[in-house]
Scaffold this motif. Structure first.
Motif, PDB file in Angstrom:
ATOM      1  N   SER A 202       0.858  -1.180   0.000  1.00 41.58           N
ATOM      2  CA  SER A 202       0.000   0.000   0.000  1.00 41.58           C
ATOM      3  C   SER A 202       0.890   1.224   0.000  1.00 41.58           C
ATOM      4  N   ILE A 203       0.602   2.173  -0.896  1.00 39.09           N
ATOM      5  CA  ILE A 203       1.373   3.410  -0.921  1.00 39.09           C
ATOM      6  C   ILE A 203       0.440   4.608  -0.819  1.00 39.09           C
ATOM      7  N   VAL A 204       0.963   5.667  -0.221  1.00 35.85           N
ATOM      8  CA  VAL A 204       0.242   6.925  -0.054  1.00 35.85           C
ATOM      9  C   VAL A 204       1.062   8.023  -0.724  1.00 35.85           C
ATOM     10  N   LEU A 205       0.393   8.845  -1.557  1.00 32.81           N
ATOM     11  CA  LEU A 205       1.023  10.011  -2.166  1.00 32.81           C
ATOM     12  C   LEU A 205       0.304  11.257  -1.672  1.00 32.81           C
ATOM     13  N   LEU A 206       1.064  12.234  -1.190  1.00 28.73           N
ATOM     14  CA  LEU A 206       0.516  13.476  -0.653  1.00 28.73           C
ATOM     15  C   LEU A 206       1.101  14.657  -1.413  1.00 28.73           C
ATOM     16  N   HIS A 207       0.194  15.515  -1.936  1.00 26.95           N
ATOM     17  CA  HIS A 207       0.623  16.637  -2.766  1.00 26.95           C
ATOM     18  C   HIS A 207      -0.109  17.893  -2.321  1.00 26.95           C
ATOM     19  N   SER A 208       0.629  18.863  -1.807  1.00 24.96           N
ATOM     20  CA  SER A 208       0.018  20.109  -1.338  1.00 24.96           C
ATOM     21  C   SER A 208      -0.476  20.947  -2.514  1.00 24.96           C
ATOM     22  N   LEU A 209      -1.712  21.434  -2.419  1.00 23.50           N
ATOM     23  CA  LEU A 209      -2.284  22.319  -3.438  1.00 23.50           C
ATOM     24  C   LEU A 209      -2.336  23.762  -2.951  1.00 23.50           C
ATOM     25  N   ASP A 210      -1.712  24.030  -1.813  1.00 22.97           N
ATOM     26  CA  ASP A 210      -1.698  25.381  -1.261  1.00 22.97           C
ATOM     27  C   ASP A 210      -0.780  26.298  -2.078  1.00 22.97           C
ATOM     28  N   HIS A 211      -1.071  27.579  -2.019  1.00 19.72           N
ATOM     29  CA  HIS A 211      -0.196  28.598  -2.602  1.00 19.72           C
ATOM     30  C   HIS A 211       0.061  29.665  -1.542  1.00 19.72           C
ATOM     31  N   PRO A 212       1.304  29.808  -1.061  1.00 18.33           N
ATOM     32  CA  PRO A 212       2.476  29.003  -1.435  1.00 18.33           C
ATOM     33  C   PRO A 212       2.389  27.595  -0.860  1.00 18.33           C
ATOM     34  N   ALA A 213       3.191  26.693  -1.393  1.00 18.73           N
ATOM     35  CA  ALA A 213       3.147  25.294  -0.981  1.00 18.73           C
ATOM     36  C   ALA A 213       3.524  25.151   0.488  1.00 18.73           C
ATOM     37  N   THR A 214       2.777  24.289   1.193  1.00 20.27           N
ATOM     38  CA  THR A 214       3.018  24.030   2.611  1.00 20.27           C
ATOM     39  C   THR A 214       3.324  22.549   2.809  1.00 20.27           C
ATOM     40  N   PRO A 215       3.948  22.169   3.932  1.00 18.75           N
ATOM     41  CA  PRO A 215       4.191  20.746   4.195  1.00 18.75           C
ATOM     42  C   PRO A 215       2.874  19.996   4.354  1.00 18.75           C
ATOM     43  N   PHE A 216       2.888  18.687   4.083  1.00 20.33           N
ATOM     44  CA  PHE A 216       1.665  17.893   4.149  1.00 20.33           C
ATOM     45  C   PHE A 216       1.022  17.953   5.528  1.00 20.33           C
ATOM     46  N   PHE A 217       1.821  18.116   6.577  1.00 19.39           N
ATOM     47  CA  PHE A 217       1.266  18.091   7.925  1.00 19.39           C
ATOM     48  C   PHE A 217       0.617  19.414   8.333  1.00 19.39           C
ATOM     49  N   SER A 218       0.644  20.407   7.449  1.00 15.77           N
ATOM     50  CA  SER A 218      -0.043  21.663   7.742  1.00 15.77           C
ATOM     51  C   SER A 218      -0.832  22.191   6.552  1.00 15.77           C
ATOM     52  N   SER A 219      -0.980  21.383   5.501  1.00 21.32           N
ATOM     53  CA  SER A 219      -1.652  21.847   4.288  1.00 21.32           C
ATOM     54  C   SER A 219      -3.140  22.067   4.506  1.00 21.32           C
ATOM     55  N   ASP A 220      -3.632  23.173   3.976  1.00 20.37           N
ATOM     56  CA  ASP A 220      -5.062  23.455   4.023  1.00 20.37           C
ATOM     57  C   ASP A 220      -5.806  22.698   2.929  1.00 20.37           C
ATOM     58  N   LYS A 221      -5.127  22.459   1.820  1.00 24.13           N
ATOM     59  CA  LYS A 221      -5.713  21.708   0.705  1.00 24.13           C
ATOM     60  C   LYS A 221      -4.673  20.696   0.235  1.00 24.13           C
ATOM     61  N   LEU A 222      -4.973  19.421   0.454  1.00 27.72           N
ATOM     62  CA  LEU A 222      -3.994  18.353   0.227  1.00 27.72           C
ATOM     63  C   LEU A 222      -4.606  17.250  -0.623  1.00 27.72           C
ATOM     64  N   ALA A 223      -3.931  16.909  -1.725  1.00 28.25           N
ATOM     65  CA  ALA A 223      -4.377  15.820  -2.594  1.00 28.25           C
ATOM     66  C   ALA A 223      -3.796  14.502  -2.079  1.00 28.25           C
ATOM     67  N   LEU A 224      -4.677  13.550  -1.782  1.00 24.56           N
ATOM     68  CA  LEU A 224      -4.279  12.223  -1.302  1.00 24.56           C
ATOM     69  C   LEU A 224      -4.571  11.187  -2.376  1.00 24.56           C
ATOM     70  N   THR A 225      -3.575  10.395  -2.719  1.00 25.60           N
ATOM     71  CA  THR A 225      -3.748   9.269  -3.636  1.00 25.60           C
ATOM     72  C   THR A 225      -3.223   8.018  -2.952  1.00 25.60           C
ATOM     73  N   VAL A 226      -4.032   6.956  -2.949  1.00 26.95           N
ATOM     74  CA  VAL A 226      -3.658   5.695  -2.319  1.00 26.95           C
ATOM     75  C   VAL A 226      -3.720   4.592  -3.374  1.00 26.95           C
ATOM     76  N   ALA A 227      -2.661   3.800  -3.457  1.00 30.53           N
ATOM     77  CA  ALA A 227      -2.624   2.645  -4.354  1.00 30.53           C
ATOM     78  C   ALA A 227      -2.368   1.406  -3.516  1.00 30.53           C
ATOM     79  N   HIS A 228      -3.025   0.303  -3.905  1.00 34.24           N
ATOM     80  CA  HIS A 228      -3.106  -0.811  -2.972  1.00 34.24           C
ATOM     81  C   HIS A 228      -3.191  -2.145  -3.692  1.00 34.24           C
ATOM     82  N   CYS A 229      -2.412  -3.116  -3.199  1.00 34.38           N
ATOM     83  CA  CYS A 229      -2.461  -4.509  -3.656  1.00 34.38           C
ATOM     84  C   CYS A 229      -2.402  -5.410  -2.440  1.00 34.38           C
TER      85      CYS A 229
END
Length: 404
Positions: A202-229
């Motif tokens: 299982s993998i997790v991808l975290l991508h901040s959509l904030d402007h300016p970019a913020t760390p995942f642990f403080s992002s107001d808008k965060l894209a989460l993608t999970v892939a799983h086998c």
């Protein structure tokens, strides 16, 4: 964990890793914008990512994990969030360095040996960063050559690129992840041990959509993608009552999605063992896995199930990744409740592992806790505290009786 394999004692893994190191740009730290410029923080800090793992009563370790900061094409990321979340994100609003940054977390549970799970730990994040659509036609031919189940395989999300890669769209995240998972099997096909050895992932991808970019642990808008086998799990915890939101479902032959897929392509080969557990081909608990190459033609696929979710600020407290050494004895609700109110992610992971061991887990067990903007802000009572206390008392009583 996002380190070079040049010191790896396994020559097979070491040789494979040297093939593409030069094309990789991943790091073991994340960058973020500050008023004074771009700062960075190490991912291996116990305040940034919490890890706990144990061999249990086994004499060997087949569970592994990895984390890294990847560099991906901003246009691809923009296309992906538009497709899966309906979000218009303009990467030109952030500097190129931060617009490309995607945080990767992975958990791998090996079976039949550790060759595949070790390879995933060392290579999957790099492959995910470096795969290119021009390699898909050749990859597809290799997949078709497996035969059996894959004679009918049409390419899935890779279909737009299987016959040509020119004049085709750029990869989106789902296609990139799927290509990387299949590429692992192709690379492992030269390794004899990978025929009878495999791993769930299982993998997790975290991508901040904030402007300016913020760390995942403080992002107001965060894209989460999970892939799983397979049967490793990813759980998302809400700040509203500590509600759990599972991002994965176990891939077993008797579950709805897998039973439909396998019956359509393969007929039925489901056998119940002496413990009452369903086994595909009478041998495998999981019907999606990486490795297990001798079973690929019978329908065991590395094709991941990919899910995406837009996370809004402080609505979410943390993400927990666990192997089945945890999930076999601890419920999803118990997992997220055990992590709440912990002073940092490391302590949260240790609490989950400790409870699983108290409940009798003897398997390899791994926990990864990833804090989000709502860390420490869960409202409402701990829903499973009374049940956990009762289970602990029962476990202690059973242990005393066993020793008498």
């Amino acid at each position: 964990m996002a380190c070079s394999l040049l010191r790896c004692p396994n020559p097979f893994l070491r040789n494979l890793s040297t093939l593409s190191l030069q094309s990789r740009q991943y790091h073991d730290y994340i960058r973020f914008a500050t008023p004074g410029g771009i700062a960075r923080v190490a991912l291996n800090s116990p305040k940034i990512v919490g890890i706990a793992n144990s061999r249990g009563s086994r004499g060997h370790q087949e569970d592994y994990y990895a984390f890294a900061s990847l560099s991906l094409d901003p246009g691809e990321l923009s296309q992906s969030v538009k497709k899966t979340m309906g979000v218009d994100w303009n990467p030109r609003d952030a500097c190129d360095l931060l617009a490309r940054q995607v945080v990767f977390m992975g958990i791998y549970d090996g079976h039949g040996g550790s060759t595949v799970s070790q390879y995933l730990r060392q290579e999957l994040h790099g492959l995910l960063e470096s795969v290119h659509k021009s390699d898909i036609p050749e990859l597809y031919l290799w997949i078709k050559d497996i035969g059996g189940y894959f004679k009918r395989f049409k390419g899935g999300v890779l279909a737009p690129w299987i016959h040509k890669s020119e004049d085709t769209p750029e990869l989106d995240l789902e296609a990139r992840i799927t290509q990387a998972f299949f590429e692992v099997d192709r690379h492992l096909s030269i390794e004899t041990e990978a025929r009878s050895c495999g791993a769930t992932a299982s993998i997790v991808l975290l991508h901040s959509l904030d402007h300016p970019a913020t760390p995942f642990f403080s992002s107001d808008k965060l894209a989460l993608t999970v892939a799983h086998c397979g049967d490793t799990r990813v759980l998302l915890c809400s700040t509203t009552g500590g509600a759990v939101f599972p991002m994965t479902e176990n891939h077993r032959a008797d579950t709805r999605i897998e039973s439909i897929r396998l019956r359509r392509m393969m007929g039925s080969a489901l056998i119940t063992d002496s413990f009452g557990e369903s086994r595909w081909m009478g041998a495998l608990a999981n019907t999606r896995a990486i490795g297990d190459l001798q079973y690929k033609r019978f329908g065991v696929t590395p094709e991941p199930e990919v899910r995406s979710k837009l996370l809004r600020g402080q609505d979410w407290a943390y993400i927990v990744l666990v192997s089945d050494g945890i999930s076999s004895v601890v419920s999803d609700d118990e997992v997220v409740d055990l992590a709440r109110d912990a002073p940092n992610p490391k302590v949260a992971a240790q609490r989950i592992l400790s409870f699983a061991e108290d409940m009798g887990s003897e398997d390899n067990a791994t926990v990864v806790v990833v804090p989000l903007a709502g860390w420490g802000k869960i409202e409402g009572p701990d829903k499973t505290r009374a049940l956990r206390d009762y289970r602990r008392r029962q476990a202690v009583g059973s242990e005393r009786q066993r020793r008498m």
